[in-house]
Design an enzyme around this catalytic site. Structure first.
Site, PDB file in Angstrom:
ATOM      1  N   SER A 166       0.796  -1.112  -0.055  1.00  0.00           N
ATOM      2  CA  SER A 166       0.005  -0.017  -0.029  1.00  0.00           C
ATOM      3  C   SER A 166       0.935   1.119   0.003  1.00  0.00           C
ATOM      4  O   SER A 166       1.917   1.157   0.446  1.00  0.00           O
ATOM      5  CB  SER A 166      -1.026  -0.141   1.358  1.00  0.00           C
TER       6      SER A 166
ATOM      7  N   LYS B 150       2.768  -2.747   6.071  1.00  0.00           N
ATOM      8  CA  LYS B 150       2.926  -2.761   4.606  1.00  0.00           C
ATOM      9  C   LYS B 150       4.180  -2.655   4.276  1.00  0.00           C
ATOM     10  O   LYS B 150       4.800  -2.848   3.123  1.00  0.00           O
ATOM     11  CB  LYS B 150       1.936  -1.874   3.974  1.00  0.00           C
TER      12      LYS B 150
ATOM     13  N   TYR C 236      -1.068  -0.960  10.507  1.00  0.00           N
ATOM     14  CA  TYR C 236      -0.970  -1.127   9.177  1.00  0.00           C
ATOM     15  C   TYR C 236       0.035  -0.900   8.434  1.00  0.00           C
ATOM     16  O   TYR C 236       0.643  -1.696   7.505  1.00  0.00           O
ATOM     17  CB  TYR C 236      -2.357  -0.706   8.784  1.00  0.00           C
TER      18      TYR C 236
HETATM   19  N1  LIG Z   1      -8.648  -0.743  -0.867  1.00  0.00           N
HETATM   20  C1  LIG Z   1      -7.680   0.174  -0.549  1.00  0.00           C
HETATM   21  O1  LIG Z   1      -7.945   1.235  -0.666  1.00  0.00           O
HETATM   22  C2  LIG Z   1      -6.405  -0.465  -0.541  1.00  0.00           C
HETATM   23  C3  LIG Z   1      -5.249   0.471  -0.811  1.00  0.00           C
HETATM   24  C4  LIG Z   1      -3.960  -0.093  -0.598  1.00  0.00           C
HETATM   25  C5  LIG Z   1      -3.729  -1.469  -0.562  1.00  0.00           C
HETATM   26  N2  LIG Z   1      -4.930  -2.376  -0.344  1.00  0.00           N
HETATM   27  C6  LIG Z   1      -4.341  -3.534  -0.246  1.00  0.00           C
HETATM   28  O2  LIG Z   1      -5.167  -4.150  -1.338  1.00  0.00           O
HETATM   29  C7  LIG Z   1      -5.511  -5.756  -0.722  1.00  0.00           C
HETATM   30  C8  LIG Z   1      -6.897  -6.311  -1.097  1.00  0.00           C
HETATM   31  O3  LIG Z   1      -7.657  -5.213  -0.480  1.00  0.00           O
HETATM   32  P1  LIG Z   1      -9.035  -5.057  -1.160  1.00  0.00           P
HETATM   33  O4  LIG Z   1      -9.153  -3.444  -0.702  1.00  0.00           O
HETATM   34  O5  LIG Z   1      -9.349  -5.694  -2.323  1.00  0.00           O
HETATM   35  O6  LIG Z   1      -9.947  -5.773   0.158  1.00  0.00           O
HETATM   36  P2  LIG Z   1     -11.571  -6.387  -0.011  1.00  0.00           P
HETATM   37  O7  LIG Z   1     -12.314  -5.903  -1.092  1.00  0.00           O
HETATM   38  O8  LIG Z   1     -12.044  -6.226   1.507  1.00  0.00           O
HETATM   39  O9  LIG Z   1     -11.088  -8.057  -0.121  1.00  0.00           O
HETATM   40  C9  LIG Z   1     -10.442  -8.736   0.821  1.00  0.00           C
HETATM   41  C10 LIG Z   1     -10.123 -10.112   0.432  1.00  0.00           C
HETATM   42  O10 LIG Z   1      -9.611 -10.745   1.186  1.00  0.00           O
HETATM   43  C11 LIG Z   1     -10.299 -11.844   1.632  1.00  0.00           C
HETATM   44  N3  LIG Z   1      -9.541 -12.138   3.180  1.00  0.00           N
HETATM   45  C12 LIG Z   1      -9.743 -11.120   4.167  1.00  0.00           C
HETATM   46  N4  LIG Z   1      -8.893 -11.575   5.288  1.00  0.00           N
HETATM   47  C13 LIG Z   1      -8.460 -12.876   4.882  1.00  0.00           C
HETATM   48  C14 LIG Z   1      -7.693 -13.747   5.472  1.00  0.00           C
HETATM   49  N5  LIG Z   1      -6.959 -13.511   7.005  1.00  0.00           N
HETATM   50  N6  LIG Z   1      -7.277 -14.790   4.775  1.00  0.00           N
HETATM   51  C15 LIG Z   1      -7.704 -15.119   3.528  1.00  0.00           C
HETATM   52  N7  LIG Z   1      -8.305 -14.345   2.957  1.00  0.00           N
HETATM   53  C16 LIG Z   1      -8.898 -13.049   3.408  1.00  0.00           C
HETATM   54  C17 LIG Z   1     -11.637 -11.363   1.592  1.00  0.00           C
HETATM   55  O11 LIG Z   1     -12.541 -12.395   1.604  1.00  0.00           O
HETATM   56  P3  LIG Z   1     -13.134 -13.286   2.814  1.00  0.00           P
HETATM   57  O12 LIG Z   1     -13.758 -12.463   3.691  1.00  0.00           O
HETATM   58  O13 LIG Z   1     -14.015 -14.270   2.230  1.00  0.00           O
HETATM   59  O14 LIG Z   1     -12.029 -14.080   3.446  1.00  0.00           O
HETATM   60  C18 LIG Z   1     -11.537 -10.715   0.520  1.00  0.00           C
HETATM   61  O15 LIG Z   1     -11.501 -11.637  -0.628  1.00  0.00           O
HETATM   62  C19 LIG Z   1      -5.122  -5.651   0.830  1.00  0.00           C
HETATM   63  O16 LIG Z   1      -3.508  -6.319   0.771  1.00  0.00           O
HETATM   64  C20 LIG Z   1      -4.905  -4.370   1.114  1.00  0.00           C
HETATM   65  O17 LIG Z   1      -4.088  -4.125   2.349  1.00  0.00           O
HETATM   66  C21 LIG Z   1      -6.074  -1.835  -0.582  1.00  0.00           C
END
Ligand SMILES: NC(=O)c1ccc[n+]([C@@H]2O[C@H](COP(=O)([O-])OP(=O)(O)OC[C@H]3O[C@@H](n4cnc5c(N)ncnc54)[C@H](OP(=O)(O)O)[C@@H]3O)[C@@H](O)[C@H]2O)c1
Length: 258
Positions: A149, A166, A162
């Site tokens: 991130s 990261k 967090y």
């Molecule tokens: N969204 C943002 O603004 C943003 C910004 C920077 C970085 N990121 C990074 O991008 C990545 C994905 O985030 P996202 O925004 O796409 O999140 P999201 O839409 O909430 O999706 C998270 C995914 O991870 C799964 N998950 C959660 N906890 C888990 C665990 N302990 N083991 C296995 N699977 C798990 C969830 O499914 P289940 O609930 O079915 O397990 C879901 O498939 C993360 O690494 C996050 O830190 C996101």
């Protein structure tokens, strides 16, 4: 004759994407599958991963769903074993799943939260990569892509723990690249900015915060999860064959904003 665009082709390759039942992980899985990869959809819930695998199959793509809570040692091992049993190899590992159970000042959290967030965001990608390594090593090729991130590069507010995980993931990636390059294994890390997913709902659901944030951002908007997939499609494929140890932002210009 092979063309440059054919270097993006992932036919015959097998990719595991953790946390791919929704959000960024799902769009990454979709992109890799559309480029020919057999994709393993994974998250904590078997029904959720089965639904995505079925959706992909209906679209003529190859996918299977394997449940895995990445914080659980047995489930991590099972994810690797079942992938090998189903598809016979592991060419691409996308460490995408992560958690952020706490929002607030550093001193306001407790040790249990610290341990949990480190376990899922840092220890799990480290171990999953170690488990995939022997198979990548044996075939003399592999691509590991870790999803960090911009919070791992620059501190925000209320996201200190967090952020620290990261940052650790970025340094883990650089060390993977350094140690494993000689086996043909590449490792790169992507740092998204604010992407509209369930994970970040607490941020983008606040209209005032979004307005303040986007005003200062060169592209002046937050992103859709699909906007993260292209970078992974490059890093996973032969088109990215000389890329390792890299840290790539996809952040609307957040890192150059005033
Ligand atoms: N969204 C943002 O603004 C943003 C910004 C920077 C970085 N990121 C990074 O991008 C990545 C994905 O985030 P996202 O925004 O796409 O999140 P999201 O839409 O909430 O999706 C998270 C995914 O991870 C799964 N998950 C959660 N906890 C888990 C665990 N302990 N083991 C296995 N699977 C798990 C969830 O499914 P289940 O609930 O079915 O397990 C879901 O498939 C993360 O690494 C996050 O830190 C996101």
């Amino acid at each position: 004759m092979s063309t440059i665009t054919s270097r993006f082709n992932l036919n015959g390759k097998v990719a595991i994407i953790t946390g791919s039942s929704k959000g960024i992980g799902k769009s990454i899985a979709r992109g890799l599958a559309e480029n020919g990869a057999k994709v393993v959809i994974s998250s904590r819930k078997q029904e959720a991963v089965d639904a995505v695998a079925a959706e992909f199959k209906n679209a003529g793509l190859e996918a299977t769903g394997i449940q895995c809570h990445i914080g659980d040692a047995e489930q991590r091992k099972r994810l690797i074993d079942k992938t090998l049993e189903t598809y016979g190899s592991i060419d691409i590992l996308v460490n995408n799943a992560a958690i952020n159970p706490y929002y607030g000042p550093l001193e306001g959290s407790d040790e249990l939260v610290f341990d949990k967030i480190m376990e899922v965001n840092v220890k799990a990608p480290w171990i999953l990569s170690n488990l995939a390594l022997p198979h990548m090593k044996q075939q003399g090729a592999g691509s590991i892509i870790n999803i960090s991130s911009v919070e791992g590069l620059r501190p925000g507010f209320g996201l200190g723990l967090y952020s620290a995980t990261k940052s650790a993931l970025i340094m883990l990636t650089k060390n993977q690249a350094k140690e494993w390059g000689r086996h043909g294994v590449r490792a790169n890390v992507i740092c998204p900015g604010l992407i509209k997913t369930k994970f970040s709902e607490g941020l983008w659901a606040d209209e005032n915060l979004v307005n303040r944030f986007t005003k200062a951002l060169p592209l002046q908007r937050i992103a859709a999860p699909e906007e993260m997939a292209g970078l992974v499609m490059l890093l996973a494929s032969e088109a990215g064959s000389y890329m390792t140890g890299g840290v790539y932002t996809a952040d609307g210009g957040y890192m150059v904003a005033g």
